[in-house]
Design a protein around this motif. Structure first.
Motif, mmCIF file in Angstrom:
data_model
loop_
_atom_site.group_PDB
_atom_site.id
_atom_site.type_symbol
_atom_site.label_atom_id
_atom_site.label_comp_id
_atom_site.label_asym_id
_atom_site.label_seq_id
_atom_site.Cartn_x
_atom_site.Cartn_y
_atom_site.Cartn_z
ATOM 1 N N THR A 171 0.832 -1.198 0.000
ATOM 2 C CA THR A 171 0.000 0.000 0.000
ATOM 3 C C THR A 171 0.869 1.252 0.000
ATOM 4 O O THR A 171 1.820 1.364 0.770
ATOM 5 N N SER A 175 -2.746 8.103 -0.011
ATOM 6 C CA SER A 175 -3.970 7.471 -0.514
ATOM 7 C C SER A 175 -4.496 8.139 -1.779
ATOM 8 O O SER A 175 -5.350 7.575 -2.468
ATOM 9 N N ASN A 176 -4.041 9.348 -2.071
ATOM 10 C CA ASN A 176 -4.528 10.040 -3.264
ATOM 11 C C ASN A 176 -3.738 9.659 -4.518
ATOM 12 O O ASN A 176 -3.983 10.199 -5.594
ATOM 13 N N THR A 268 -6.389 -0.061 -7.753
ATOM 14 C CA THR A 268 -6.162 0.540 -6.450
ATOM 15 C C THR A 268 -4.710 0.909 -6.289
ATOM 16 O O THR A 268 -3.904 0.746 -7.182
ATOM 17 N N ASN A 269 -4.349 1.405 -5.116
ATOM 18 C CA ASN A 269 -2.984 1.831 -4.876
ATOM 19 C C ASN A 269 -2.201 0.759 -4.112
ATOM 20 O O ASN A 269 -1.431 1.059 -3.216
#
Length: 275
Positions: A171, A175-176, A268-269
């Motif tokens: 991860t 988050s952006n 997703t990231n």
């Protein structure tokens, strides 16, 4: 009135003579240049390392023959991807190697269209523990990735392009951001991975990449954590300095409306270190 006509005629004559003089000077200068213009030929330059650390290299170079029988050899500051500090021949002086270096040699130095040239590579010997290693300032390229810096002579660059959509478990701290590309990069030295930080070195890495927004680079560590890497983006190239190699990620800011890329809203990231 008659005097004015005579003066005008003289002026025309002066202008006409001036034009003739300009043309004659042009022809003369061209003939002088042509008489000095030296035939440009290709000569086989055999590059020798006097310390015999590296094997000799044969390079075709352009040579201009001068009216006095000498040759101007047009040399590069790179041989076989390695940076050269200087060149010299047995009968001549040393010249510093820069882009467009000219080495003047005698006609007698060229035998059967071949000349022997000595050179000094930009290299240094480094030590890690009890191991010493000669490293050369050179450029390695694989796929879209280029590495420049001090690496072993016979090092090769290996790059694997990971499929971002099939990876997970790592991860990003921001988050952006979403991951756009993942590259597993290694420098191989005769079957052994070369790590610059083992010898107190770093190398410059450039990755060809077209970005919509300013990209961010992350390095995936052995424990699958990631660390942000200072980078720049210019001329469709992502550039950063690396001291170790494994997986490097390129991320961009998500779409502001839905937090994902419009063309791939399920992405997703997260990423895994399996490539």
């Amino acid at each position: 009135m008659l005097k004015n006509k005579i003066a005008l005629k003289r002026l025309r004559n002066v202008i006409f003579l001036g034009l003739i003089l300009v043309v004659m000077l042009g022809i003369y200068n061209k003939s002088i240049r042509d008489s000095k213009a030296e035939d440009i030929i290709q000569i086989n330059a055999v590059m020798h390392d006097p310390e015999n650390i590296t094997s000799e290299k044969s390079v075709a170079v352009n040579a201009t023959k001068n009216v006095d029988g000498t040759y101007n050899l047009q040399l590069s500051n790179l041989v076989d991807g390695k940076k050269v500090n200087k060149y010299w021949i047995r009968t001549g002086e040393e010249v510093q190697a820069v882009s467009g270096t000219v080495l003047v040699v005698n006609e007698s130095d060229v035998v059967d269209n071949t000349i022997d040239i000595s050179l000094e590579y930009d290299r240094k010997v480094i030590t890690s523990g009890e191991q010493s290693l000669a490293i050369y300032n050179q450029t390695l390229t694989s796929n879209l990735v280029t590495v420049n810096g001090y690496v072993p002579e016979k090092a090769t660059l290996n790059v694997q392009d990971a499929d971002v959509d099939s990876l997970n478990n790592i991860t990003l701290p921001e988050s952006n951001l979403r991951i756009q590309k993942a590259y597993d990069i290694t420098i191989d030295n005769s079957g052994i991975a070369y790590k610059p930080n083992d010898y107190g070195e770093t190398v410059n890495v450039s990755i060809a990449y077209t970005a919509e927004k300013t990209p961010t680079v992350y390095h995936v560590l052995a424990d699958n954590s990631v660390t942000k890497v200072e980078s720049t983006y210019e001329g469709r190239m992502v550039k950063f300095v690396a001291s170790d190699f494994s997986v490097y990620l390129i991320a961009e800011e998500k779409n502001a409306e839905n937090g994902t890329d419009d063309e791939n809203p399920t992405n997703t990231n997260t990423i895994s270190n399996t490539v």
